[in-house]
Design an enzyme around this catalytic site. Structure first.
Site, PDB file in Angstrom:
ATOM      1  N   ASP A 117       5.934   4.796  -2.585  1.00 30.95           N
ATOM      2  CA  ASP A 117       4.867   3.868  -2.230  1.00 30.95           C
ATOM      3  C   ASP A 117       4.621   2.898  -3.378  1.00 30.95           C
ATOM      4  O   ASP A 117       5.362   2.876  -4.367  1.00 30.95           O
ATOM      5  CB  ASP A 117       3.598   4.617  -1.790  1.00 30.95           C
ATOM      6  N   HIS A 128      -1.886   7.849   1.137  1.00 29.71           N
ATOM      7  CA  HIS A 128      -0.537   7.364   0.864  1.00 29.71           C
ATOM      8  C   HIS A 128       0.515   8.200   1.589  1.00 29.71           C
ATOM      9  O   HIS A 128       1.565   7.689   1.979  1.00 29.71           O
ATOM     10  CB  HIS A 128      -0.264   7.376  -0.644  1.00 29.71           C
TER      11      HIS A 128
END
Length: 491
Positions: A128, A27
């Site tokens: 995210d 991520h």
């Protein structure tokens, strides 16, 4: 109190963006690439606010310390997980890392807001896909939240549709009588939908449903894909056929580039030197990413299958794990004898005949995929690895393990036709005979040639969208312009 790394900056900036990655290098890496582009192309300052799930933060710190001066980092205190069982699911740990970090996150955001005279006005928070918990804190300080969606437009379409599907079907998704038809996408069988939604009674399912219901409140989505890769899905999202009218900005493919941010390349010079000695397009690269793991039985089948194929291969081999397919997601395994888990005599045989090379735990994937000797990639279909394959034009053997990887495999095989997908037998294994067949087919077979040609077209398309007048470059410029204008209006 959090620690802060702040790099001195003398260049005046117009706007300042905070970014929050959820745990896991998968991520962080694409967010770093997004930050680099905002700095280099749009003169926007970025500060990372990094939650700490208690695992080693050394890889994250090394990556963040290598970035340009206009990118700063604030590390939040480690979260306590002593109350959780050892077998807690990856998604639960990610969720709790975010929610339990909220007090420290609020303190960090307050520091950034109060330092606007020296660092520029904070115009956006970018998180995210797991960062919904931060929205209320951002709004408390008048900062609009955006989601950087690190996966596909297809998965985003599914998450938008999830509340409707939840109301419509009482059965588990794997038992759906018909494939799910997402607007603009190839049909997806219920069993291929992402792992966190497969058990409706599980808390992880309820969390994803919670995310889906809160996504419409975001100010916009920056998606790490591109229009030419998923034209139907993006058309539906951007024209309102799916989604909730939230602005969509396709900005991908954002992948690592260059050796300056690749860890331990010098330590892995041997594998690159070995590639230099192999014929063009002859090597199958085998890697299941930073988190993927196989059982001992499956690992044995893979070893024998690669050997039986007769094809050159480079295998990033990790210790087996019997319970979890993502056992190394939160950190690299410790290594004593790195290959003691391999079938007896396997290592000696491939060394003596020169057919393969084994690399323990990690390889410089960008350098391997961009090497002329690499002719194919056996991958877990993580989206970062998938985009890296596309950027470098390497066709795939799709072996999805966890998260949304089965959905990615559907796109790669059924839609884009750049991959062969492995099939499991009645024992849940991919057998050695099939593995050998996939390897030979991809590297030397007629189907492999077709996949390679299709991937070459995607490689060319990816280069175009990131060019000066490309669609992804323009899309990022559009959202950057919104942030800069917001800074001017506020002042």
């Amino acid at each position: 109190m959090q620690t802060m790394q702040h790099k001195q900056e003398t260049v005046p900036v117009q706007a300042h963006v905070a970014m929050v990655p959820s745990p896991g290098m998968g991520h962080l890496i694409p967010l770093v690439e997004l930050a680099n582009r905002l700095v280099l192309q749009h003169n926007i300052r970025v500060t990372f606010i990094v939650p700490d799930d208690g695992s080693s933060m050394k890889p994250q710190k090394k990556l963040l310390e290598s970035l340009p001066e206009m990118i700063s980092t604030m590390f939040l205190p480690p979260v306590n997980f002593e109350d959780l069982p050892d077998n807690v699911k990856m998604e639960t740990r990610i969720e709790l890392s975010m929610t339990r970090s909220l007090p420290a996150f609020r303190d960090s955001l307050k520091v950034l807001v109060q330092s606007e005279l020296t660092t520029g006005r904070l115009v956006a928070l970018v998180v995210d896909l797991f960062g919904v918990a931060t929205f209320d804190v951002a709004r408390e300080f008048g900062v609009p939240p955006y989601i950087f969606f690190t996966s596909t437009a297809m998965e985003l379409s599914f998450i938008f549709l999830m509340p409707e599907l939840d109301e419509k079907f009482a059965c588990e998704y794997k038992d759906l009588p018909e494939p799910v038809k997402l607007p603009g996408c190839v049909p997806v069988h219920g069993s291929d939908l992402m792992d966190p939604v497969q058990d409706k009674n599980d808390n992880v399912y309820k969390w994803v449903l919670y995310l889906a219901k809160h996504y419409p409140s975001v100010a916009g989505f920056l998606v790490n894909s591109f229009i030419e890769l998923e034209p139907g899905a993006f058309k539906a999202l951007m024209e309102g056929e799916s989604g909730f009218g939230v602005p969509i900005y396709p900005v991908g493919p954002l992948v690592q580039t260059g050796s300056n941010i690749i860890d331990n390349v010098d330590d892995h010079f041997e594998c690159l030197k070995w590639l230099d000695q192999q014929p063009s397009g002859s090597v199958l690269f085998v890697s299941f990413g930073s988190g993927g793991t196989l059982s001992q039985e499956q690992l044995n089948e893979l070893a024998f299958g690669l050997e039986m194929s007769g094809q050159k291969f480079m295998w990033v081999a990790k210790s087996p794990h019997e319970r979890a397919s993502n056992a190394t997601y939160f950190g690299v395994q410790s290594i004593d004898d790195p290959f003691d888990f391999l079938p007896k005599g396997f290592l000696e045989r491939i060394k003596s005949n020169g057919v393969g090379l084994l690399v323990p735990s990690w390889a410089p994937q960008i350098q391997v995929l961009s090497h002329g000797s690499t002719g194919g990639f056996l991958t877990h279909c993580g989206w970062n690895s998938t985009l890296e394959s596309i950027v470098h034009g390497v066709p795939l053997i799709a072996w999805p393990l966890y998260a949304e990887q089965k959905m990615n495999a559907v796109i790669l095989t059924d839609d884009l036709k750049v991959a062969l997908r492995v099939q499991v037998d009645e024992n849940g294994l991919v057998g050695r005979d099939d593995i050998a067949k996939y390897a030979r087919g991809l590297i030397k077979g007629e189907e492999g040639k077709l996949l390679r040609n299709n991937m070459k077209k995607l490689k060319d398309a990816a280069a175009i969208v990131l060019s000066q007048d490309g669609s992804s470059t323009k899309s990022l410029a559009e959202v950057a312009g919104i942030w800069k204008n917001q800074e001017k209006v506020e002042n």
